[in-house]
Design a protein around this motif. Sequence first.
Motif, PDB file in Angstrom:
ATOM      1  N   SER A 146      -7.616  -2.817  -3.803  1.00 53.82           N
ATOM      2  CA  SER A 146      -8.259  -3.744  -2.870  1.00 53.82           C
ATOM      3  C   SER A 146      -9.316  -3.052  -2.014  1.00 53.82           C
ATOM      4  O   SER A 146     -10.244  -3.703  -1.528  1.00 53.82           O
ATOM      5  CB  SER A 146      -7.220  -4.421  -1.988  1.00 53.82           C
ATOM      6  OG  SER A 146      -6.574  -3.483  -1.166  1.00 53.82           O
ATOM      7  N   SER A 147      -9.207  -1.746  -1.832  1.00 50.74           N
ATOM      8  CA  SER A 147     -10.134  -1.039  -0.936  1.00 50.74           C
ATOM      9  C   SER A 147     -11.587  -1.186  -1.354  1.00 50.74           C
ATOM     10  O   SER A 147     -12.465  -1.321  -0.495  1.00 50.74           O
ATOM     11  CB  SER A 147      -9.748   0.435  -0.829  1.00 50.74           C
ATOM     12  OG  SER A 147      -9.959   1.108  -2.061  1.00 50.74           O
TER      13      SER A 147
ATOM     14  N   VAL B 251     -14.850 -13.702   0.480  1.00 44.62           N
ATOM     15  CA  VAL B 251     -13.751 -13.716  -0.492  1.00 44.62           C
ATOM     16  C   VAL B 251     -13.298 -12.288  -0.768  1.00 44.62           C
ATOM     17  O   VAL B 251     -12.091 -12.009  -0.813  1.00 44.62           O
ATOM     18  CB  VAL B 251     -14.176 -14.428  -1.802  1.00 44.62           C
ATOM     19  CG1 VAL B 251     -13.172 -14.164  -2.922  1.00 44.62           C
ATOM     20  CG2 VAL B 251     -14.338 -15.917  -1.566  1.00 44.62           C
ATOM     21  N   MET B 252     -14.242 -11.375  -0.929  1.00 48.02           N
ATOM     22  CA  MET B 252     -13.883  -9.991  -1.210  1.00 48.02           C
ATOM     23  C   MET B 252     -13.064  -9.381  -0.078  1.00 48.02           C
ATOM     24  O   MET B 252     -12.053  -8.716  -0.322  1.00 48.02           O
ATOM     25  CB  MET B 252     -15.148  -9.170  -1.477  1.00 48.02           C
ATOM     26  CG  MET B 252     -15.848  -9.549  -2.769  1.00 48.02           C
ATOM     27  SD  MET B 252     -17.508  -8.874  -2.936  1.00 48.02           S
ATOM     28  CE  MET B 252     -17.170  -7.146  -3.148  1.00 48.02           C
TER      29      MET B 252
ATOM     30  N   LEU C 139      -5.515  -9.658   1.620  1.00 49.76           N
ATOM     31  CA  LEU C 139      -4.274 -10.291   1.175  1.00 49.76           C
ATOM     32  C   LEU C 139      -3.600  -9.476   0.073  1.00 49.76           C
ATOM     33  O   LEU C 139      -2.388  -9.267   0.090  1.00 49.76           O
ATOM     34  CB  LEU C 139      -4.532 -11.711   0.681  1.00 49.76           C
ATOM     35  CG  LEU C 139      -4.908 -12.737   1.741  1.00 49.76           C
ATOM     36  CD1 LEU C 139      -5.279 -14.069   1.087  1.00 49.76           C
ATOM     37  CD2 LEU C 139      -3.782 -12.931   2.746  1.00 49.76           C
ATOM     38  N   LEU C 140      -4.414  -9.012  -0.880  1.00 52.54           N
ATOM     39  CA  LEU C 140      -3.867  -8.216  -1.974  1.00 52.54           C
ATOM     40  C   LEU C 140      -3.261  -6.915  -1.443  1.00 52.54           C
ATOM     41  O   LEU C 140      -2.162  -6.526  -1.831  1.00 52.54           O
ATOM     42  CB  LEU C 140      -4.943  -7.926  -3.019  1.00 52.54           C
ATOM     43  CG  LEU C 140      -4.482  -7.128  -4.230  1.00 52.54           C
ATOM     44  CD1 LEU C 140      -3.400  -7.880  -5.001  1.00 52.54           C
ATOM     45  CD2 LEU C 140      -5.676  -6.837  -5.145  1.00 52.54           C
ATOM     46  N   ALA C 141      -3.969  -6.253  -0.559  1.00 49.06           N
ATOM     47  CA  ALA C 141      -3.472  -4.993  -0.003  1.00 49.06           C
ATOM     48  C   ALA C 141      -2.137  -5.181   0.708  1.00 49.06           C
ATOM     49  O   ALA C 141      -1.247  -4.335   0.614  1.00 49.06           O
ATOM     50  CB  ALA C 141      -4.498  -4.397   0.960  1.00 49.06           C
ATOM     51  N   LEU C 142      -1.995  -6.306   1.387  1.00 51.04           N
ATOM     52  CA  LEU C 142      -0.771  -6.577   2.136  1.00 51.04           C
ATOM     53  C   LEU C 142       0.332  -7.190   1.285  1.00 51.04           C
ATOM     54  O   LEU C 142       1.451  -7.378   1.763  1.00 51.04           O
ATOM     55  CB  LEU C 142      -1.093  -7.506   3.315  1.00 51.04           C
ATOM     56  CG  LEU C 142      -2.032  -6.922   4.372  1.00 51.04           C
ATOM     57  CD1 LEU C 142      -2.461  -8.000   5.358  1.00 51.04           C
ATOM     58  CD2 LEU C 142      -1.369  -5.750   5.077  1.00 51.04           C
ATOM     59  N   GLY C 143      -0.002  -7.531   0.044  1.00 46.54           N
ATOM     60  CA  GLY C 143       0.988  -8.129  -0.841  1.00 46.54           C
ATOM     61  C   GLY C 143       1.249  -9.596  -0.552  1.00 46.54           C
ATOM     62  O   GLY C 143       2.258 -10.145  -0.968  1.00 46.54           O
ATOM     63  N   ILE C 144       0.328 -10.241   0.147  1.00 49.13           N
ATOM     64  CA  ILE C 144       0.443 -11.666   0.474  1.00 49.13           C
ATOM     65  C   ILE C 144      -0.280 -12.455  -0.609  1.00 49.13           C
ATOM     66  O   ILE C 144      -1.478 -12.253  -0.831  1.00 49.13           O
ATOM     67  CB  ILE C 144      -0.160 -11.972   1.856  1.00 49.13           C
ATOM     68  CG1 ILE C 144       0.562 -11.159   2.927  1.00 49.13           C
ATOM     69  CG2 ILE C 144      -0.110 -13.460   2.149  1.00 49.13           C
ATOM     70  CD1 ILE C 144      -0.092 -11.197   4.287  1.00 49.13           C
TER      71      ILE C 144
ATOM     72  N   ARG D   1      -1.034 -13.027  -6.570  1.00 46.90           N
ATOM     73  CA  ARG D   1      -1.615 -13.719  -7.736  1.00 46.90           C
ATOM     74  C   ARG D   1      -2.876 -14.468  -7.341  1.00 46.90           C
ATOM     75  O   ARG D   1      -3.891 -14.399  -8.033  1.00 46.90           O
ATOM     76  CB  ARG D   1      -0.603 -14.676  -8.349  1.00 46.90           C
ATOM     77  CG  ARG D   1       0.533 -13.966  -9.031  1.00 46.90           C
ATOM     78  CD  ARG D   1       1.523 -14.938  -9.555  1.00 46.90           C
ATOM     79  NE  ARG D   1       1.476 -14.860 -11.011  1.00 46.90           N
ATOM     80  CZ  ARG D   1       2.202 -15.583 -11.803  1.00 46.90           C
ATOM     81  NH1 ARG D   1       3.025 -16.493 -11.321  1.00 46.90           N
ATOM     82  NH2 ARG D   1       2.111 -15.425 -13.102  1.00 46.90           N
ATOM     83  N   LEU D   2      -2.811 -15.195  -6.233  1.00 44.42           N
ATOM     84  CA  LEU D   2      -3.976 -15.933  -5.752  1.00 44.42           C
ATOM     85  C   LEU D   2      -5.094 -14.972  -5.352  1.00 44.42           C
ATOM     86  O   LEU D   2      -6.257 -15.177  -5.705  1.00 44.42           O
ATOM     87  CB  LEU D   2      -3.587 -16.820  -4.572  1.00 44.42           C
ATOM     88  CG  LEU D   2      -4.712 -17.617  -3.925  1.00 44.42           C
ATOM     89  CD1 LEU D   2      -5.318 -18.595  -4.923  1.00 44.42           C
ATOM     90  CD2 LEU D   2      -4.198 -18.357  -2.700  1.00 44.42           C
ATOM     91  N   ALA D   3      -4.743 -13.918  -4.632  1.00 44.99           N
ATOM     92  CA  ALA D   3      -5.741 -12.943  -4.186  1.00 44.99           C
ATOM     93  C   ALA D   3      -6.416 -12.261  -5.369  1.00 44.99           C
ATOM     94  O   ALA D   3      -7.650 -12.124  -5.400  1.00 44.99           O
ATOM     95  CB  ALA D   3      -5.094 -11.910  -3.263  1.00 44.99           C
ATOM     96  N   SER D   4      -5.626 -11.843  -6.358  1.00 43.96           N
ATOM     97  CA  SER D   4      -6.222 -11.164  -7.514  1.00 43.96           C
ATOM     98  C   SER D   4      -7.085 -12.120  -8.331  1.00 43.96           C
ATOM     99  O   SER D   4      -8.129 -11.721  -8.858  1.00 43.96           O
ATOM    100  CB  SER D   4      -5.150 -10.508  -8.381  1.00 43.96           C
ATOM    101  OG  SER D   4      -4.269 -11.469  -8.918  1.00 43.96           O
TER     102      SER D   4
END
Length: 119
Positions: A13-14, A52-53, A59-64, A67-70
């Motif tokens: 995500s970084s 969005v990025m 969200l992806l980094a935090l695990g929230i 699937r939606l974030a990726s």
Amino acid sequence: MSVTGFIGRVLLSSIFIKSGLDHLENPDPIVRAAKGAEIPEPELAVKANSAVMVGAGALLALGIAPRLASTALAVSLVPTTVIGHPFWDKQGQERQHQQIHFMKNLALFGALLAIGSRK
């Protein structure tokens, strides 16, 4: 959640968070590329893609909602890759440079698909 899964999501995500923030801070080069690709409302498109990025990357980094974030990040990569790295229009070193970035984005896309397909 495993430690390696967490570290992997944060590292992946970084690049999205950093790029999104950079594009929000200095949108002009990206807006010019979007105008050249005849994207309607290029300024708005760049701001939306950058948001969005940053948002989906966080969200992806935090695990929230990973699937939606990726999925959101994968979708944002399509115009970014095609408009930002058109190696097919270049020659010599510039072609090689753009092709490397294009392929890097394909690898990121693959990683996002892998995360999005996890249960």
